[in-house]
Design a protein around this motif. Structure first.
Motif, short mmCIF file in Angstrom:
data_model
loop_
_atom_site.label_atom_id
_atom_site.label_comp_id
_atom_site.label_asym_id
_atom_site.label_seq_id
_atom_site.Cartn_x
_atom_site.Cartn_y
_atom_site.Cartn_z
N ASN A 121 0.79 -1.19 0.38
CA ASN A 121 -0.26 0.38 -0.54
C ASN A 121 1.16 1.60 -0.31
N THR A 122 0.35 2.53 0.17
CA THR A 122 1.17 3.32 -0.13
C THR A 122 2.35 3.96 1.07
N ARG A 123 2.25 2.74 1.68
CA ARG A 123 3.48 3.29 3.18
C ARG A 123 4.20 1.58 4.06
N PHE A 124 3.60 0.55 3.14
CA PHE A 124 4.05 -0.19 3.68
C PHE A 124 4.12 -1.60 2.43
N LEU A 125 5.33 -1.93 1.98
CA LEU A 125 5.08 -3.42 1.79
C LEU A 125 5.72 -4.55 2.45
N ALA A 126 4.59 -5.61 2.47
CA ALA A 126 4.23 -6.23 3.33
C ALA A 126 5.26 -8.24 2.37
N ILE A 127 5.90 -8.92 2.90
CA ILE A 127 6.23 -10.04 2.16
C ILE A 127 6.69 -11.40 3.20
N VAL A 128 5.56 -12.54 2.20
CA VAL A 128 5.84 -13.43 2.86
C VAL A 128 7.34 -14.22 3.52
N THR A 129 7.95 -14.59 4.17
CA THR A 129 9.16 -14.82 4.79
C THR A 129 9.06 -16.29 4.89
N GLU A 130 10.82 -17.12 4.29
CA GLU A 130 10.90 -18.94 5.09
C GLU A 130 11.20 -18.57 6.43
N SER A 131 10.38 -19.99 6.54
CA SER A 131 11.21 -19.35 8.35
C SER A 131 10.99 -21.14 9.06
N LEU A 175 7.43 -10.06 6.85
CA LEU A 175 8.12 -9.17 7.24
C LEU A 175 7.29 -7.53 6.06
N VAL A 176 7.32 -6.57 7.43
CA VAL A 176 6.28 -5.42 6.81
C VAL A 176 7.28 -4.48 7.05
N ILE A 177 7.37 -3.40 5.91
CA ILE A 177 9.30 -3.11 5.29
C ILE A 177 8.26 -1.49 5.09
N PRO A 178 8.58 -0.76 5.87
CA PRO A 178 8.10 0.79 5.47
C PRO A 178 8.36 1.37 3.77
N LEU A 179 7.77 1.53 2.57
CA LEU A 179 8.12 1.50 1.85
C LEU A 179 9.46 2.91 1.97
N GLU A 180 9.56 3.88 2.50
CA GLU A 180 10.98 4.61 2.41
C GLU A 180 11.89 3.87 2.36
N GLN A 181 11.85 3.13 3.11
CA GLN A 181 13.10 1.98 3.80
C GLN A 181 14.24 1.00 2.76
N THR A 182 13.90 1.37 1.69
CA THR A 182 14.87 0.39 0.80
C THR A 182 16.45 0.26 0.70
N GLY A 183 16.66 -0.32 0.71
CA GLY A 183 17.94 -1.65 0.43
C GLY A 183 17.91 -2.46 0.85
N ARG A 184 19.37 -2.98 1.45
CA ARG A 184 19.29 -4.02 2.29
C ARG A 184 19.52 -4.58 3.47
N ILE A 185 18.08 -5.58 3.72
CA ILE A 185 17.04 -5.78 4.95
C ILE A 185 17.92 -6.10 5.56
N GLU A 186 17.94 -6.55 7.05
CA GLU A 186 19.11 -7.46 8.14
C GLU A 186 18.55 -8.28 8.05
N PRO A 187 19.83 -9.75 8.83
CA PRO A 187 18.78 -11.43 8.40
C PRO A 187 17.74 -10.97 10.25
#
Length: 480
Positions: A49-59, A66-78
């Protein structure tokens, strides 16, 4: 007498979208280092959506995303915080269209859960959901929010049922029980008065969701349907599937007569599932194959030939799934008409792809940005359940999207009780679905048996004490 010869040369069509092209975001504007799920379930595993990106992850245990704010691009910490309350793999996630920090998820653990994401994203793992919805007796493969009504959610399970949840009360209020196999896809028309589904029983259905009545049904033997999408207010459906020769195929249908498709078109001989995406504002259809790197796009009209091929976006990296940005989140200054978020599993990468109409002018292009469904619901749950239909509340994109939704989700206070829909208790004698769940149920029952044995032993001791006291009372001198 003059004879008119038919020309088989394709006619030139003047279209403002014929030069639309796909532009991949620079690497620094991508999301990298994401352990995208390896689950083979045919879903997108991504919601935007306009604020967040959500991705189903391997667990390792249970399911997470994961739910990541859209402005927080680049490498995501493990060790980036996850939403990890489910006991089984997460199979689908969808953002509430009217409250941008509320997301629904469904899982192999048979539950649907509603989560509230804090301002600025997660700071630690989230395990407690706002609402846990239990009503399916098998894993839940799909969730969909109603397009015009706030707090109405649809879920489809491997028990072949579609449940309609009123989140104001946190209970299922309707059950659609007309499918004889697993439901593959659900799609609503513009005002949410009709639901169309594809099913593993090879049938395409148009359903009135409140009554559960099947209005139209097609038995697709020559075109095995996989995915379906309503084409806005055109009274048309588009399905993707497989022909009898195992080639990928699309078909266009009249929603009021499913006896025969209006057209069928072969796409190619590849085996991956074709995901259809429709933009009602531009009347453009996008076709993206699972495992392909390409996205084809077409323009749809109400008159023949109905479907006009425009172009193809090509990329060497195969996509597992695609998230789509809502219309009010697009960059209108760049003439962006659609934006995908492409999941590239091998690279652990989420790649934004903007579909752009090339224009020389920097001014607002009203012809490609008509009024579009906004962030205000048209109906309350009670109004919709009472039989009212209303078109979406429209908004203009001219000023750019700045306004945040004032709506707040209030979770109802729920007591543990049975879930009864249409006179059937959905939670009665729910069997385990996986070996892990069977083990969990076994250990839970062992704990319960141990607790009950201890309670019984204490009661036995108390009974013996009372018997002794009674015997002493009888033998005391006062009673002689």
């Amino acid at each position: 007498m003059t004879v008119t010869k038919m020309s088989w040369r394709p006619q030139y069509r003047s279209s403002k979208f014929r030069n639309v092209y796909g532009k991949v975001a620079n690497r620094e504007h991508c999301f990298d280092g994401i352990p995208i799920t390896k689950n083979v379930h045919d879903n997108h595993f991504c919601a935007v959506n306009t604020r967040f990106l959500a991705i189903v992850t391997e667990s390792a245990g249970g399911g997470s995303f994961l739910v990541i704010p859209l402005e927080q691009t680049g490498r995501i910490e493990p060790n980036y915080p996850k939403v990890c309350g489910h006991q089984g793999n997460v199979l689908d996630i969808k953002w509430n269209p009217f409250i941008d920090n509320i997301i629904a998820s469904c899982s192999e653990d048979t539950s649907v859960r509603i989560w509230e994401i804090p301002e600025g994203g997660l700071k630690r793992n989230m395990t407690e959901a706002l609402l846990e919805l239990h009503g399916h007796s098998r894993r839940v493969g799909l969730v969909e929010w109603h397009p015009t009504t706030n707090n109405i959610l649809f879920s489809a399970g491997y028990d072949y049922k579609v449940l309609i949840w009123n989140l104001d009360v946190g209970e299922p209020v309707k059950m659609i029980d007309c499918h004889s196999d697993v439901i593959l896809c659900m799609s609503f028309n513009t005002d949410g008065s009709l639901l169309t589904t594809t099913c593993k029983d090879k049938k395409l259905r148009v359903i009135e969701p409140r009554s559960g009545r099947v209005l139209q049904e097609a038995n697709c033997k020559n075109h095995r349907v996989n995915r379906v999408v309503f084409l806005g207010n055109m009274k048309r459906l588009l399905t993707t599937g497989v022909s009898r020769w195992n080639t990928r195929q699309i078909a266009l249908w009249d929603q009021e007569d499913l006896s025969m498709p209006l057209i069928e078109e072969e796409i190619d001989g590849l085996s991956g599932l074709l995901f259809p995406f429709y933009d009602a504002d531009t009347h453009m259809l996008y076709l993206a194959g699972k495992g392909d790197g390409n996205i084809r796009y077409y323009e749809i009209s109400t008159e023949k030939p109905f479907l006009s091929y425009l172009m193809e976006f090509r990329s060497p990296a195969p996509q597992k799934g695609l998230g789509v940005m809502p219309k009010h989140g697009l960059d209108v200054s760049a003439c962006e008409v659609f934006r995908f978020y492409k999941l590239v599993t091998l690279k652990g990468l989420i790649e934004p792809i903007s579909m752009i109409v090339p224009r020389r002018s920097d001014s607002y292009q009203e012809d490609i940005y008509p009024m579009t469904p906004g962030t205000e619901p048209a109906l309350t749950p009670d109004e919709w359940l009472g039989g009212i239909n209303r078109d979406p509340v429209l908004m203009s994109l001219k000023e750019g999207y700045k306004k945040s939704s004032k709506m707040v989700f209030k979770a109802p206070i729920k007591e543990k009780k049975s879930v009864v829909v249409n006179g059937i208790d959905l939670l009665e004698n729910v069997p385990p679905r996986t070996e892990n769940e069977l083990l969990r149920m076994f250990f839970r029952q062992q704990d319960e048996i141990r607790r009950m044995k201890e309670e019984l032993a204490q009661k036995d001791i108390r009974i013996r004490q009372l018997q002794l006291e009674l015997k002493n009372l009888r033998n005391s001198p006062k009673n002689c």
